[in-house]
Design a protein around this motif. Structure first.
Motif, PDB file in Angstrom:
ATOM      1  N   GLY A 117    -116.517 -55.204 -38.664  1.00 23.76           N
ATOM      2  CA  GLY A 117    -116.470 -55.182 -37.208  1.00 23.76           C
ATOM      3  C   GLY A 117    -117.861 -55.009 -36.627  1.00 23.76           C
ATOM      4  N   ILE A 118    -117.920 -55.031 -35.331  1.00 22.55           N
ATOM      5  CA  ILE A 118    -119.180 -54.861 -34.608  1.00 22.55           C
ATOM      6  C   ILE A 118    -119.391 -53.368 -34.390  1.00 22.55           C
ATOM      7  N   ALA A 119    -120.490 -52.849 -34.910  1.00 21.15           N
ATOM      8  CA  ALA A 119    -120.739 -51.402 -34.911  1.00 21.15           C
ATOM      9  C   ALA A 119    -120.733 -50.797 -33.504  1.00 21.15           C
ATOM     10  N   GLU A 120    -121.163 -51.559 -32.516  1.00 18.62           N
ATOM     11  CA  GLU A 120    -121.246 -51.026 -31.156  1.00 18.62           C
ATOM     12  C   GLU A 120    -119.871 -50.889 -30.491  1.00 18.62           C
ATOM     13  N   ILE A 121    -118.855 -51.520 -31.057  1.00 19.70           N
ATOM     14  CA  ILE A 121    -117.492 -51.374 -30.530  1.00 19.70           C
ATOM     15  C   ILE A 121    -116.841 -50.261 -31.350  1.00 19.70           C
ATOM     16  N   THR A 122    -116.747 -49.086 -30.762  1.00 21.44           N
ATOM     17  CA  THR A 122    -116.409 -47.891 -31.548  1.00 21.44           C
ATOM     18  C   THR A 122    -114.988 -47.386 -31.359  1.00 21.44           C
ATOM     19  N   GLY A 123    -114.160 -48.062 -30.606  1.00 20.34           N
ATOM     20  CA  GLY A 123    -112.801 -47.583 -30.369  1.00 20.34           C
ATOM     21  C   GLY A 123    -111.974 -47.551 -31.636  1.00 20.34           C
ATOM     22  N   LYS A 124    -110.989 -46.682 -31.664  1.00 26.77           N
ATOM     23  CA  LYS A 124    -110.117 -46.532 -32.833  1.00 26.77           C
ATOM     24  C   LYS A 124    -108.736 -47.148 -32.630  1.00 26.77           C
ATOM     25  N   GLU A 125    -108.467 -47.671 -31.450  1.00 24.47           N
ATOM     26  CA  GLU A 125    -107.172 -48.281 -31.177  1.00 24.47           C
ATOM     27  C   GLU A 125    -107.059 -49.586 -31.967  1.00 24.47           C
ATOM     28  N   PRO A 126    -105.868 -49.909 -32.478  1.00 24.26           N
ATOM     29  CA  PRO A 126    -105.700 -51.132 -33.271  1.00 24.26           C
ATOM     30  C   PRO A 126    -106.196 -52.401 -32.561  1.00 24.26           C
ATOM     31  N   ALA A 127    -105.933 -52.539 -31.262  1.00 26.74           N
ATOM     32  CA  ALA A 127    -106.375 -53.739 -30.540  1.00 26.74           C
ATOM     33  C   ALA A 127    -107.900 -53.812 -30.461  1.00 26.74           C
ATOM     34  N   THR A 128    -108.552 -52.676 -30.297  1.00 27.67           N
ATOM     35  CA  THR A 128    -110.012 -52.640 -30.243  1.00 27.67           C
ATOM     36  C   THR A 128    -110.599 -52.996 -31.605  1.00 27.67           C
ATOM     37  N   ILE A 129    -110.030 -52.441 -32.652  1.00 25.68           N
ATOM     38  CA  ILE A 129    -110.487 -52.755 -34.010  1.00 25.68           C
ATOM     39  C   ILE A 129    -110.290 -54.241 -34.294  1.00 25.68           C
ATOM     40  N   ALA A 130    -109.134 -54.790 -33.927  1.00 17.22           N
ATOM     41  CA  ALA A 130    -108.852 -56.206 -34.155  1.00 17.22           C
ATOM     42  C   ALA A 130    -109.876 -57.081 -33.445  1.00 17.22           C
ATOM     43  N   LEU A 131    -110.167 -56.769 -32.208  1.00 15.68           N
ATOM     44  CA  LEU A 131    -111.148 -57.530 -31.443  1.00 15.68           C
ATOM     45  C   LEU A 131    -112.525 -57.462 -32.092  1.00 15.68           C
ATOM     46  N   SER A 132    -112.933 -56.272 -32.478  1.00 10.64           N
ATOM     47  CA  SER A 132    -114.239 -56.072 -33.106  1.00 10.64           C
ATOM     48  C   SER A 132    -114.362 -56.844 -34.418  1.00 10.64           C
ATOM     49  N   VAL A 133    -113.345 -56.763 -35.258  1.00 11.45           N
ATOM     50  CA  VAL A 133    -113.364 -57.437 -36.560  1.00 11.45           C
ATOM     51  C   VAL A 133    -113.353 -58.953 -36.378  1.00 11.45           C
ATOM     52  N   ALA A 134    -112.489 -59.445 -35.483  1.00 16.91           N
ATOM     53  CA  ALA A 134    -112.410 -60.884 -35.243  1.00 16.91           C
ATOM     54  C   ALA A 134    -113.731 -61.414 -34.678  1.00 16.91           C
ATOM     55  N   ALA A 135    -114.303 -60.721 -33.716  1.00 16.56           N
ATOM     56  CA  ALA A 135    -115.563 -61.160 -33.121  1.00 16.56           C
ATOM     57  C   ALA A 135    -116.681 -61.190 -34.154  1.00 16.56           C
ATOM     58  N   ASP A 136    -116.741 -60.178 -34.993  1.00 16.58           N
ATOM     59  CA  ASP A 136    -117.772 -60.120 -36.032  1.00 16.58           C
ATOM     60  C   ASP A 136    -117.608 -61.265 -37.031  1.00 16.58           C
ATOM     61  N   LEU A 137    -116.371 -61.538 -37.440  1.00  9.54           N
ATOM     62  CA  LEU A 137    -116.124 -62.631 -38.372  1.00  9.54           C
ATOM     63  C   LEU A 137    -116.488 -63.967 -37.734  1.00  9.54           C
ATOM     64  N   LEU A 138    -116.041 -64.210 -36.515  1.00  5.73           N
ATOM     65  CA  LEU A 138    -116.357 -65.471 -35.838  1.00  5.73           C
ATOM     66  C   LEU A 138    -117.852 -65.639 -35.641  1.00  5.73           C
ATOM     67  N   ARG A 139    -118.544 -64.552 -35.321  1.00  8.10           N
ATOM     68  CA  ARG A 139    -120.005 -64.605 -35.148  1.00  8.10           C
ATOM     69  C   ARG A 139    -120.695 -64.965 -36.459  1.00  8.10           C
ATOM     70  N   SER A 140    -120.249 -64.352 -37.563  1.00  6.29           N
ATOM     71  CA  SER A 140    -120.905 -64.624 -38.853  1.00  6.29           C
ATOM     72  C   SER A 140    -120.601 -66.031 -39.351  1.00  6.29           C
ATOM     73  N   VAL A 141    -119.404 -66.522 -39.100  1.00  5.66           N
ATOM     74  CA  VAL A 141    -119.046 -67.883 -39.523  1.00  5.66           C
ATOM     75  C   VAL A 141    -119.830 -68.911 -38.704  1.00  5.66           C
ATOM     76  N   ALA A 142    -119.975 -68.653 -37.409  1.00  4.64           N
ATOM     77  CA  ALA A 142    -120.693 -69.593 -36.536  1.00  4.64           C
ATOM     78  C   ALA A 142    -122.175 -69.664 -36.885  1.00  4.64           C
ATOM     79  N   SER A 143    -122.748 -68.556 -37.371  1.00  3.26           N
ATOM     80  CA  SER A 143    -124.176 -68.540 -37.692  1.00  3.26           C
ATOM     81  C   SER A 143    -124.462 -69.009 -39.108  1.00  3.26           C
ATOM     82  N   ALA A 144    -123.418 -69.226 -39.901  1.00  3.34           N
ATOM     83  CA  ALA A 144    -123.627 -69.643 -41.308  1.00  3.34           C
ATOM     84  C   ALA A 144    -123.894 -71.140 -41.409  1.00  3.34           C
TER      85      ALA A 144
END
Length: 144
Positions: A117-144
């Motif tokens: 996930g994105i370290a700056e998104i620090t919430g512990k709620e499942p929806a926040t974690i999901a958003l952070s993890v998805a955004a981080d994955l999409l960012r890394s795939v787009a930059s590869a």
């Protein structure tokens, strides 16, 4: 969140009740090609079936299952990135286990990113974690 992107999404769970139409019905408007794998005994078997370059996110309900999946992912050739959900303390324990019990060297273990996930998104709620993890994955795939 990832189901609304043009990608192949493989969902694997050892628990059949997590893969029912009732739970997955929210994916009715998905853009992604969704592949569901119910593996009650050995969910890590799905790894060998994934296309080359597949990015893997390990996010189970069980630390032992997470550990088995990490070990299997490191032994599976051709995978893209590997991510493990969890705290820094969990990752420290897993690194030690992957080295001592799994026989993996440090370079191999470094293929796993944890926490995810994105370290700056620090919430512990499942929806926040999901958003952070998805955004981080999409960012890394787009930059590869």
């Amino acid at each position: 969140i990832l189901a609304r992107h043009d990608l192949d999404l493989h969902l694997t769970d050892s628990r059949a009740d997590m893969l029912t139409d009732g739970r997955l019905g929210v994916l009715a408007d998905a853009v992604a090609q969704i592949h569901v794998h119910h593996r009650p005994l050995l969910p890590e078997e799905t790894l060998a079936e994934l296309p080359a370059g597949t990015h893997v996110l390990i996010m189970t309900h069980d630390h032992a299952e997470d550990a088995a999946l990490c070990d299997a992912a490191l032994r599976t050739t051709g995978l893209g990135s590997i991510g493990l959900i969890g705290s820094a303390a969990k990752w420290t324990r897993f690194r030690r286990r992957l080295a001592t019990e799994g026989g993996h060297d440090e370079e191999t273990i470094d293929r796993i990113t944890s926490p995810i996930g994105i370290a700056e998104i620090t919430g512990k709620e499942p929806a926040t974690i999901a958003l952070s993890v998805a955004a981080d994955l999409l960012r890394s795939v787009a930059s590869a």
